[in-house]
Design a protein around this motif. Structure first.
Motif, mmCIF file in Angstrom:
data_model
loop_
_atom_site.group_PDB
_atom_site.id
_atom_site.type_symbol
_atom_site.label_atom_id
_atom_site.label_comp_id
_atom_site.label_asym_id
_atom_site.label_seq_id
_atom_site.Cartn_x
_atom_site.Cartn_y
_atom_site.Cartn_z
ATOM 1 N N PHE A 1 0.517 6.996 -6.190
ATOM 2 C CA PHE A 1 -0.065 7.731 -6.903
ATOM 3 C C PHE A 1 0.477 9.083 -6.727
ATOM 4 O O PHE A 1 -0.359 10.175 -6.929
ATOM 5 C CB PHE A 1 -1.602 7.635 -5.673
ATOM 6 N N GLU A 2 1.059 9.404 -5.351
ATOM 7 C CA GLU A 2 2.418 10.697 -5.153
ATOM 8 C C GLU A 2 2.783 11.117 -6.299
ATOM 9 O O GLU A 2 2.572 12.436 -6.960
ATOM 10 C CB GLU A 2 3.034 10.340 -4.476
ATOM 11 N N VAL A 3 2.669 10.126 -7.804
ATOM 12 C CA VAL A 3 3.818 10.702 -9.361
ATOM 13 C C VAL A 3 2.807 11.268 -10.245
ATOM 14 O O VAL A 3 3.162 12.618 -10.645
ATOM 15 C CB VAL A 3 4.223 9.894 -9.534
ATOM 16 N N ALA B 1 -6.161 12.053 -6.592
ATOM 17 C CA ALA B 1 -4.704 11.103 -6.589
ATOM 18 C C ALA B 1 -4.125 11.837 -5.239
ATOM 19 O O ALA B 1 -3.995 10.936 -4.428
ATOM 20 C CB ALA B 1 -4.321 11.700 -7.582
ATOM 21 N N ILE B 2 -4.600 12.774 -5.230
ATOM 22 C CA ILE B 2 -3.374 13.634 -3.732
ATOM 23 C C ILE B 2 -3.921 13.065 -2.025
ATOM 24 O O ILE B 2 -4.088 12.047 -1.772
ATOM 25 C CB ILE B 2 -4.540 15.339 -3.633
ATOM 26 N N ILE B 3 -5.806 12.198 -2.415
ATOM 27 C CA ILE B 3 -6.863 12.207 -1.516
ATOM 28 C C ILE B 3 -6.306 10.446 -1.226
ATOM 29 O O ILE B 3 -6.027 9.917 0.131
ATOM 30 C CB ILE B 3 -8.506 12.362 -1.415
ATOM 31 N N ILE B 4 -6.344 9.553 -2.471
ATOM 32 C CA ILE B 4 -5.477 8.783 -2.252
ATOM 33 C C ILE B 4 -4.862 7.848 -1.866
ATOM 34 O O ILE B 4 -4.184 7.260 -1.543
ATOM 35 C CB ILE B 4 -6.095 7.467 -4.146
ATOM 36 N N SER B 5 -4.016 9.155 -1.950
ATOM 37 C CA SER B 5 -2.713 8.704 -1.966
ATOM 38 C C SER B 5 -2.205 8.886 -0.271
ATOM 39 O O SER B 5 -1.955 8.183 0.552
ATOM 40 C CB SER B 5 -0.942 9.487 -2.617
ATOM 41 N N PHE B 6 -2.804 10.485 0.151
ATOM 42 C CA PHE B 6 -2.400 10.606 1.832
ATOM 43 C C PHE B 6 -3.066 9.499 2.333
ATOM 44 O O PHE B 6 -3.312 8.387 3.479
ATOM 45 C CB PHE B 6 -2.465 11.875 2.193
ATOM 46 N N TYR B 7 -4.257 8.837 1.696
ATOM 47 C CA TYR B 7 -5.692 8.137 2.264
ATOM 48 C C TYR B 7 -4.729 6.921 2.546
ATOM 49 O O TYR B 7 -4.543 5.947 3.856
ATOM 50 C CB TYR B 7 -6.382 7.816 1.847
ATOM 51 N N LEU B 8 -3.906 6.176 2.014
ATOM 52 C CA LEU B 8 -2.898 4.853 2.248
ATOM 53 C C LEU B 8 -2.231 5.141 2.476
ATOM 54 O O LEU B 8 -1.512 4.350 3.636
ATOM 55 C CB LEU B 8 -2.429 4.697 0.119
ATOM 56 N N LEU B 9 -1.508 6.389 2.420
ATOM 57 C CA LEU B 9 0.046 6.545 3.766
ATOM 58 C C LEU B 9 -0.424 6.694 5.323
ATOM 59 O O LEU B 9 0.024 5.658 6.123
ATOM 60 C CB LEU B 9 0.409 7.344 3.438
ATOM 61 N N ILE B 10 -1.789 7.489 5.806
ATOM 62 C CA ILE B 10 -2.576 7.755 7.093
ATOM 63 C C ILE B 10 -3.427 5.452 7.576
ATOM 64 O O ILE B 10 -2.634 5.705 8.208
ATOM 65 C CB ILE B 10 -3.336 8.051 7.214
ATOM 66 N N LEU B 11 -3.515 5.457 6.613
ATOM 67 C CA LEU B 11 -3.509 3.712 6.269
ATOM 68 C C LEU B 11 -2.197 2.980 7.146
ATOM 69 O O LEU B 11 -2.755 2.200 7.899
ATOM 70 C CB LEU B 11 -4.627 2.811 5.107
ATOM 71 N N THR B 12 -1.619 2.854 6.144
ATOM 72 C CA THR B 12 -0.026 1.918 6.644
ATOM 73 C C THR B 12 0.456 3.017 7.428
ATOM 74 O O THR B 12 1.351 2.381 8.709
ATOM 75 C CB THR B 12 0.665 1.461 5.541
ATOM 76 N N SER B 13 0.320 3.563 8.042
ATOM 77 C CA SER B 13 1.525 4.475 9.272
ATOM 78 C C SER B 13 0.808 4.009 10.348
ATOM 79 O O SER B 13 1.684 3.788 11.454
ATOM 80 C CB SER B 13 0.838 5.833 9.706
ATOM 81 N N LEU C 1 1.249 -1.325 0.043
ATOM 82 C CA LEU C 1 0.099 -0.479 0.083
ATOM 83 C C LEU C 1 1.303 1.248 -0.080
ATOM 84 O O LEU C 1 0.430 2.241 -0.568
ATOM 85 C CB LEU C 1 -1.305 0.053 1.328
ATOM 86 N N VAL C 2 2.350 1.342 0.839
ATOM 87 C CA VAL C 2 2.507 2.378 0.551
ATOM 88 C C VAL C 2 3.249 3.004 -0.339
ATOM 89 O O VAL C 2 3.707 3.700 -1.396
ATOM 90 C CB VAL C 2 3.949 2.462 1.693
ATOM 91 N N VAL C 3 3.430 1.336 -1.417
ATOM 92 C CA VAL C 3 4.104 1.733 -2.719
ATOM 93 C C VAL C 3 2.653 2.414 -3.583
ATOM 94 O O VAL C 3 3.517 2.975 -4.390
ATOM 95 C CB VAL C 3 4.592 0.581 -3.093
ATOM 96 N N PHE C 4 2.322 1.851 -3.733
ATOM 97 C CA PHE C 4 0.806 2.356 -4.655
ATOM 98 C C PHE C 4 0.774 3.933 -3.520
ATOM 99 O O PHE C 4 0.440 4.456 -4.959
ATOM 100 C CB PHE C 4 -0.803 1.346 -4.028
#
Length: 125
Positions: free
Chosen positions: A18-20, A41-53, A11-14
């Motif tokens: 999305f950050e790209v 893309a911003i929303i998905i990117s940060f959602y995934l990062l928050i989910l993994t943190s 998920l961090v890789v995904f």
């Protein structure tokens, strides 16, 4: 490393992918539809990062996220948008990726909250 941790690293890789998209979108968007896609893309990117943190070491997950996003953005700029390719860029990107991978390899995950609770319960008995 457990299988569930692998899922969160994926998920961090995904999130980095999305950050790209959103970083490139910030530079090249000109229509409302493109800006909408960038926002998603911003929303998905940060959602995934928050989910993994909550499941991974936050500092390492963030370093991987930013490193992959930065490297991916530079590669996308060269491949898709025609930025000049210089050997120095390639060398520096490889150095960045080696550092991110190395950081990931040497970071030991701390015990999860569940594991800590189980250990405390055993100590209390």
């Amino acid at each position: 490393m457990k299988k569930s941790e692998n899922k969160y690293w994926a998920l961090v890789v995904f999130a980095g992918l999305f950050e790209v998209f959103w970083v490139s979108g910030l530079k090249y968007s000109s229509t409302p539809l493109q800006w909408f896609g960038t926002t998603i893309a911003i929303i998905i990117s940060f959602y995934l990062l928050i989910l993994t943190s909550s499941k991974l070491p936050a500092s390492t997950a963030y370093a991987v996220f930013v490193g992959l996003g930065a490297a991916g953005t530079v590669v996308a700029e060269m491949v898709v948008f025609g930025e000049p390719v210089h050997i120095a860029k390639i060398i520096l990107l490889c150095t960045l990726l080696i550092g991110v991978i190395g950081l990931k390899l040497v970071t030991h995950d701390s015990p999860s909250t569940e594991q800590q609770d189980t250990a405390r319960a055993k100590e209390g008995k």
